[in-house]
Enzyme design. Sequence first.
Site, PDB file in Angstrom:
ATOM      1  N   ASP A 147      -0.593   4.847   4.092  1.00 16.00           N
ATOM      2  CA  ASP A 147      -1.299   4.528   2.848  1.00 16.00           C
ATOM      3  C   ASP A 147      -2.744   4.210   3.170  1.00 16.00           C
ATOM      4  O   ASP A 147      -3.071   3.097   3.570  1.00 16.00           O
ATOM      5  CB  ASP A 147      -0.625   3.347   2.148  1.00 16.00           C
ATOM      6  CG  ASP A 147      -1.164   3.182   0.736  1.00 16.00           C
ATOM      7  OD1 ASP A 147      -2.208   3.790   0.426  1.00 16.00           O
ATOM      8  OD2 ASP A 147      -0.534   2.452  -0.059  1.00 16.00           O
ATOM      9  N   CYS A 169      -7.321   5.162  -5.267  1.00 21.13           N
ATOM     10  CA  CYS A 169      -6.310   5.570  -4.304  1.00 21.13           C
ATOM     11  C   CYS A 169      -6.236   7.088  -4.135  1.00 21.13           C
ATOM     12  O   CYS A 169      -6.063   7.574  -3.025  1.00 21.13           O
ATOM     13  CB  CYS A 169      -4.960   5.003  -4.681  1.00 21.13           C
ATOM     14  SG  CYS A 169      -4.411   5.480  -6.320  1.00 21.13           S
ATOM     15  N   HIS A 222      -0.083   5.009  -8.220  1.00 27.09           N
ATOM     16  CA  HIS A 222      -0.656   5.005  -6.883  1.00 27.09           C
ATOM     17  C   HIS A 222      -0.483   6.385  -6.252  1.00 27.09           C
ATOM     18  O   HIS A 222       0.369   7.173  -6.677  1.00 27.09           O
ATOM     19  CB  HIS A 222       0.066   3.937  -6.040  1.00 27.09           C
ATOM     20  CG  HIS A 222      -0.613   3.634  -4.750  1.00 27.09           C
ATOM     21  ND1 HIS A 222      -1.950   3.347  -4.660  1.00 27.09           N
ATOM     22  CD2 HIS A 222      -0.135   3.537  -3.475  1.00 27.09           C
ATOM     23  CE1 HIS A 222      -2.266   3.106  -3.413  1.00 27.09           C
ATOM     24  NE2 HIS A 222      -1.183   3.224  -2.667  1.00 27.09           N
TER      25      HIS A 222
END
Lengths: 648, 312
Positions: free
Chosen positions: A470, A410, A454
């Site tokens: 995202d 991520c 994250h």
Amino acid sequence: MSTPASEALDHQATPWLLLAALAAVLPHFAHLPLWLSAFVVLLFTWSGWLWQRDLRLPRRWLLTLVVIGGCAAVLYEFRTLFGRDAGVAVLVMLMSLKLLELKSRRDALVVVILCYFLLLTHYFYSQSIATGLWLLAALWLVTATLIRIHGGAAATVRGTLRHAAVLSVQALPLMLALFLLFPRIPGPLWGLPRDAHAGLTGLSETMTPGSIANLAQSGEIAFRVFFDGESPPPGRLYWRGPVLENFDGQTWHPRPQVFSGRGPRPQLRFESQPVSYQMTLEGHNQRWLLALDAPSVLPDDVILSSTLTANSRQPIIDRQRYRFSSVLDYRFNIEERAPVLQRNLTLPPASNPRAVELAHRWQSEGNGPEALVNKALGLFASEFFYTLQPPLLGENSIDDFLFTTRRGFCEHYAAAFVTLMRAAGVPARVVTGYQGGEKNPVDGYIVVRQSDAHAWAEVWLAERGWVRVDPTAAVSPTRIETGIATALPEGEPLPVLLRAQTDWLRPLRYRWEALNNAWNQQVLGFDRERQRDLMARFGLPDADWRNLAAALGVATAILFAISLIWAMRQQRRLDPAARLWQRALRRLTRKRIHCASWETPLALAARVAEERPELAAPVSRVVASYLLARYGRGGDLKPLRAAVARLP
Amino acid sequence: MPTTLLAAQPRPLAPVLTRADDIILGKSKEIRLAVACLLAGGHLLIEDLPGLGKTTLAETLARLLGLRFARIQFTSDLLPADITGVAIFDREQSGFRFLPGPIFTQLLLADEINRATPKTQSALLEAMEEGQVTAEGETRPLPRPFFVIATQNPIHQIGTFPLPESQLDRFLMRLELGYPDQAAERRLLVSGGQRQHLDQLTPLLEASALPRLQQEVAAVHVAGPLIDYVQALIAATRQATAFQHGLSPRAGLGLLAAARAWAWLAGHDMALPDDVQAVLPAVARHRLRSLQGSGHASAEDIAGLIRSVAIP
């Protein structure tokens, strides 16, 4: 029952002492220096061997030498003899050495008392359920040993253990009273050194490629959340941590004054109903609280930064509970100040030229900000892979990632996305935190682990304010919808417990974690607030430590009174002659004449006549009248009463 | 002795005890225990090496108490009929006539009982237990009182059949005489042995007096707390790690009876914890098996037992 402490120790009591001492020491082996653990085992073996062979105990000068040597070694290892670690080490060593000096009952008592104290020291290191259970068992064993030392050889192992269990259970009400009522001191009771919390893991303040991927290997629990109502779907759970605005080409940093709480207050417009929840955060040695994006109601003492991160005033070093309300749909800073926007457009000069060039090309194609966002997301969705083991990146990490490796976790996607946006003239920044969480069906808590760490991005769009984007969701939608375990390709290193294959383990794990959570919430989490709530429920609102001390005193007095009444009823069950005899024995004890429980009254009279002739006559009178009253036919108490009264 | 604390009644057996002390030197406690055993209506086992006065003790008691006395020397070829008696054919009456064996007496000395075969031993023990003899299909009661003093050599001697536990339980007491102390031994050596005086002993008691005394003993008061104490002692033998198994209820009854007799001998009409403690080794040792070491409980085991039980 009064046998002098200097009496020689019964040979069969030694194994009891060894076992009890071992139980008291054993968990310390986990953190004692290896040489000390080995030394302690050696001392235990030595003592056991001496006992088994019935050999002489080592001489005093030898023991003195060993003590001096041991203390010197501890001093060398810890540079001190005091403090938590060194103090425990010294205590463990001295107790083990005392096992080589078990001559009299007094020595055994010293060992027992040291054992009781050592049991307490385990709580410096661990307060888990397993530790609690072990210490309870050890407490039982040590108490049984104490009974064994006093009880003589004829008592059975079973009888001794049962006696100890009964005693421990009888202590339970007092334990509960102390637990509920003992005034809780704010802050750590013992003033532990700071290094005690050095091992805490969690999100770091900065982000480099790989930093979150490392964290994802840990199945440790970061925090637990209990929603008041229905919990939102996992895909919407973004737990907001530090916002990283500064980029030096490799590492993303937050702005230095981000925790101060100064600066402009964030402008929020809420567009849906708030959800309330309670968060139990494990200590992570940082100040951010990871509220659900975006927090609407915060507890007192919690500061909301200008980037919408909830912060505590102090680093969180142990487990804390917070209540928040959050609104999932919101507008954030529709009007943003120019310096902020400027800051979020800045890239380090002359780094990642290919990414910058790509962004410029998109921009020159006449795309608006929304179209630029979609363009970048489309790029990720096309030919990128989501993996915990990304290849190493060179100096221009974003370029390498975007054009060469195309494999990342991520943080790679968030960093690349923000870089592209900034280069294309869209203000953007990295937000770190946790995403998702797993609902424990046993107790309904949502458990968020380090592996849920994250990073995502936020872009500022005119009239919409800061909007969450995202990029990981574009690469791997399952990561956001169902969590990391299913999102990763097979063969990726994940903590055993998190792997999807270990389905059979899952119910067990849920149960165990729910139990731990209950322990944390109800037992360890019984803090000042809870204590105050409890007192309020008993009609004592705003109880301070004085009220608590008074309540504790009252509770103890009530318990004491109950046991006293019970004891007196036992006494009343004795027949009157026996009671008078007990009174006479108490008087004799004051005259330093002790009567063993097995000694007959006649034998006592004979002994007194021999040892204390001046008392012979009155004692004889008491004994004769007692025997007639208790063992004779008549049971006339008058002479006994008179004789006891005439005892000097 | 602190016993003077309590009023003591004179007992008609006092002269018997004094006289016996003159014959068996330095064994005052053992003599009293033997007499107490007899008063409690139990049988006595004396276990010791040869030549320590086992037989002398038995004979002295028999003579002083005016009891009919018989002695059987047990050997490996002794048959049950040698003890109980046989039926022989009488030509004159042309029928069988029972010739009573030596067991038909009041005090029987069964010398070296462990030399006989188990069959013969059990014939005697059955008679002891039931107070009667069944031979040739007819049951014949034994005289009253009937009292057996059996002697036994320590078990490790060759060619013996040690009594099993179940048989040992039928003896109320077991005594060890042990070597006399120095002063007593010197007196013995100077006098040239005490057996010669045996013949001069005259009964100090009528034979009919003994049953009456036994009744008096049985009437000695036992208070509730004393029964509690006996119970606690028995319970302790069952729980203690020192013994293989505990005392039987029969042993408990025997302990109380012996304590009564001991109290009566001291002139008291109530039994005290002291009496229980005094008779406990003689009553309990042969019924308990020590876990450590082989064989019966030692005197130290019993002392430990006493020390582990509080007097209620």
